[in-house]
Design a protein around this motif. Structure first.
Motif, mmCIF file in Angstrom:
data_model
loop_
_atom_site.group_PDB
_atom_site.id
_atom_site.type_symbol
_atom_site.label_atom_id
_atom_site.label_comp_id
_atom_site.label_asym_id
_atom_site.label_seq_id
_atom_site.Cartn_x
_atom_site.Cartn_y
_atom_site.Cartn_z
ATOM 1 N N CYS A 112 31.964 67.889 14.636
ATOM 2 C CA CYS A 112 32.321 66.632 15.300
ATOM 3 C C CYS A 112 32.484 65.520 14.269
ATOM 4 O O CYS A 112 31.693 65.419 13.315
ATOM 5 C CB CYS A 112 31.233 66.252 16.302
ATOM 6 N N LEU A 172 32.609 61.460 14.017
ATOM 7 C CA LEU A 172 32.347 60.205 14.718
ATOM 8 C C LEU A 172 33.071 59.074 14.002
ATOM 9 O O LEU A 172 32.804 58.791 12.838
ATOM 10 C CB LEU A 172 30.846 59.911 14.763
ATOM 11 N N SER A 184 35.417 61.752 18.043
ATOM 12 C CA SER A 184 34.945 60.824 19.081
ATOM 13 C C SER A 184 34.779 59.433 18.482
ATOM 14 O O SER A 184 34.117 59.269 17.454
ATOM 15 C CB SER A 184 33.607 61.314 19.648
ATOM 16 N N ASP A 185 35.388 58.449 19.126
ATOM 17 C CA ASP A 185 35.272 57.060 18.660
ATOM 18 C C ASP A 185 34.776 56.203 19.812
ATOM 19 O O ASP A 185 35.341 56.243 20.913
ATOM 20 C CB ASP A 185 36.629 56.545 18.162
ATOM 21 N N PHE A 213 40.441 64.715 20.710
ATOM 22 C CA PHE A 213 39.746 63.452 20.423
ATOM 23 C C PHE A 213 39.491 62.690 21.712
ATOM 24 O O PHE A 213 40.094 62.971 22.754
ATOM 25 C CB PHE A 213 40.563 62.593 19.449
ATOM 26 N N GLU A 214 38.568 61.743 21.621
ATOM 27 C CA GLU A 214 38.315 60.810 22.717
ATOM 28 C C GLU A 214 38.107 59.421 22.114
ATOM 29 O O GLU A 214 37.738 59.296 20.942
ATOM 30 C CB GLU A 214 37.089 61.233 23.534
ATOM 31 N N GLU A 215 38.341 58.395 22.918
ATOM 32 C CA GLU A 215 38.126 57.025 22.455
ATOM 33 C C GLU A 215 37.433 56.215 23.539
ATOM 34 O O GLU A 215 37.318 56.645 24.684
ATOM 35 C CB GLU A 215 39.456 56.373 22.062
ATOM 36 N N HIS A 245 31.533 57.944 23.989
ATOM 37 C CA HIS A 245 31.126 59.249 23.455
ATOM 38 C C HIS A 245 30.714 60.188 24.594
ATOM 39 O O HIS A 245 29.898 59.804 25.442
ATOM 40 C CB HIS A 245 29.923 59.107 22.513
ATOM 41 N N THR A 246 31.255 61.391 24.611
ATOM 42 C CA THR A 246 30.780 62.431 25.527
ATOM 43 C C THR A 246 29.668 63.196 24.800
ATOM 44 O O THR A 246 29.936 64.021 23.925
ATOM 45 C CB THR A 246 31.917 63.396 25.916
ATOM 46 N N GLU A 276 29.614 67.104 24.309
ATOM 47 C CA GLU A 276 30.582 67.604 23.323
ATOM 48 C C GLU A 276 30.054 67.416 21.899
ATOM 49 O O GLU A 276 30.172 68.294 21.050
ATOM 50 C CB GLU A 276 31.932 66.865 23.468
ATOM 51 N N ILE A 277 29.478 66.242 21.654
ATOM 52 C CA ILE A 277 29.009 65.905 20.302
ATOM 53 C C ILE A 277 27.761 66.714 19.940
ATOM 54 O O ILE A 277 27.634 67.230 18.826
ATOM 55 C CB ILE A 277 28.742 64.388 20.203
#
Length: 463
Positions: free
Chosen positions: A24, A26, A49-50, A69-71, A74-75, A78-79
């Motif tokens: 992951c 960050l 993840s951001d 990716f996600e913005e 934070h999930t 997943e992290i």
């Protein structure tokens, strides 16, 4: 600083073994997106993840590479499924997701630590509270001109990880911040440079200078007798920590106050470097970078060049024709005999002290922004000697008024780069310098220090 007890178990051996392992990232800025690309290349299942919004250019890159990716949040599931996390240097230890990762025993490392696993290049690593971007750029300039196959990365230029993934350099010159060093464990600098230690970012170090200094000294960890540690013998905090520390590397100090052999020093107006029977001499008047602080920066870069046994002619030429980086004592031009200088990168008091120290005319100083607990007292003597007016550029300027109301007759508040530039221009006379050197972060009115500097330059052009 940080304990990463599981770090050794995560040094993956081959892409086939890494296949399917979740890594992951960050933070999806320059370093995070570069680390994501390298991780994908190395066979990891990559998730970025951001907590904030991701800039369009980085989003497009991640989409192009088919990286998940996600913005804007934070999930955690997943992290927390990752075998290892590469963290943006801007994310503090107190962030909730970092606390959860620590509790779960999942290793958290920096991009420098991660990328360093996948290159055999030699590392020249430069840190310090002030001057590191200039010194890194000058060192790279000297090495490149000498014909070395060298990359420039770290806190400057393209991401180190991305370059490791796409280039094949023999050497890297890396600008390294304390935040990067905090999450560095096995990475080793072949040549480590520590320019100085002055109070900065203390909010990340429990407001203790000794914690910040310990972070800076992580640049020497893992060094052996075959490596080099270059440092300023005139810097009190550097020497205070060094006196109680065992350094395995060969030590090469520099000073403008005393003669040092091996090392670098001044003899009248001549910069002298003596390292491993390698001798170099150059008049400080011929250096491209002028001012006392830049003599230190030139000494540090020069010692690196002599460690690498580069030719004196190449060094002399490079140190004489170097052009400083944007936003660092950058000359914007002259209007009506008034010089305008963009030093927006001066985000702490020490940087502004260096800028004022190098001024040879009367100054109208543009100061202010987000105050990180600044102690302005160290600027008072220089302000009294050189500054005829202060133009505040920030939302809250009370501490600047309190610090300098007895030293300067005119202190004016402004709310934009354009207004600050126009006011400074009217306060200046022919032969003066308008100096943007804020001593503060920029986030109250600007995106970052580059945005602040660019708006200042645009405002100067409009005068």
């Amino acid at each position: 600083m940080n304990e990463n007890k599981n770090i050794s178990s995560q040094t993956a051996t081959s892409p086939s073994e890494r296949a399917g392992q979740r890594l992951c990232i960050l933070g999806a800025g320059e370093s995070g997106v570069g680390a994501a690309y390298l991780a994908q290349q190395q066979g990891y299942d990559v998730f970025v993840s951001d907590f904030g919004a991701i800039a369009d250019k980085y989003k497009e890159q991640l989409q192009q590479w088919n990286i998940c990716f996600e913005e804007s949040g934070h999930t955690e599931a997943e992290i927390l499924s990752a075998v290892e996390v590469v963290k943006s240097p801007g994310i503090p230890e107190k962030a909730p997701i970092i606390k959860k990762l620590r509790e779960a025993g999942i290793p958290v490392i920096s991009e420098i630590e991660f990328a360093g696993r996948y290159t055999d290049a030699k590392m020249i690593c430069i840190t310090g509270s002030n001057g590191k971007t200039t010194t890194t750029s000058l060192t790279y300039h000297i090495l490149k001109n000498a014909g070395l196959n060298v990359g420039l990365a770290g806190n400057i230029g393209k991401s180190f990880a991305y370059q490791v993934a796409t280039e094949k350099f023999d050497w890297y010159v890396l600008e390294i911040s304390s935040f990067m060093l905090d999450d560095m464990y096995r990475f080793k600098a072949d040549v480590a440079v520590l320019l100085n230690i002055t109070p900065d970012h203390l909010d990340r170090y429990e407001y203790k200078l000794e914690n910040y200094a310990a972070s800076k000294y992580r640049i020497t960890q893992n060094q052996t007798e075959a490596d080099y540690f270059i440092y300023c013998a005139d810097d009190a905090e550097t020497i205070k920590v060094l006196d109680g520390k065992e350094i395995a590397a060969q030590q090469l100090p520099f000073s403008i106050e005393k003669q040092l052999v091996p090392g670098a020093y001044l003899d009248a107006d001549n910069l002298i470097i003596n390292v491993n029977k390698q001798h170099f001499q150059m008049s400080i008047n011929e250096l491209a970078l002028q001012g006392k602080h830049n003599i230190y920066n030139s000494m540090a870069s020069g010692i690196v060049a002599k460690v690498l046994e580069l030719r004196n002619d190449t060094m002399r030429e490079s140190m004489g024709n170097f052009r400083n980086i944007e936003h660092r004592l950058e000359s914007v031009g002259k209007i009506s005999g008034i010089s305008f200088i963009n030093d927006s990168k001066a985000t702490n008091v020490n940087s502004t002290w260096y800028a004022l120290e190098s001024m040879t005319t009367d100054v109208v100083l543009i100061l202010g922004g987000v105050d990180k607990g600044n102690d302005y007292s160290m600027l008072r003597d220089l302000v009294k000697q050189k500054v005829k007016a202060i133009v505040c550029l920030g939302k809250d300027n009370k501490r600047i008024h309190d610090a300098f109301e007895d030293e300067v007759e005119v202190i004016v508040n402004t709310n934009s780069a354009q207004e600050a530039t126009q006011v400074a221009y009217h306060l200046a006379s022919k032969g003066d310098t308008v100096l943007l050197s804020p001593a503060c972060a920029s986030f109250d009115l600007f995106k970052n220090y580059e945005d602040r500097g660019n708006q200042f330059k645009a405002a100067v052009r409009e005068l």
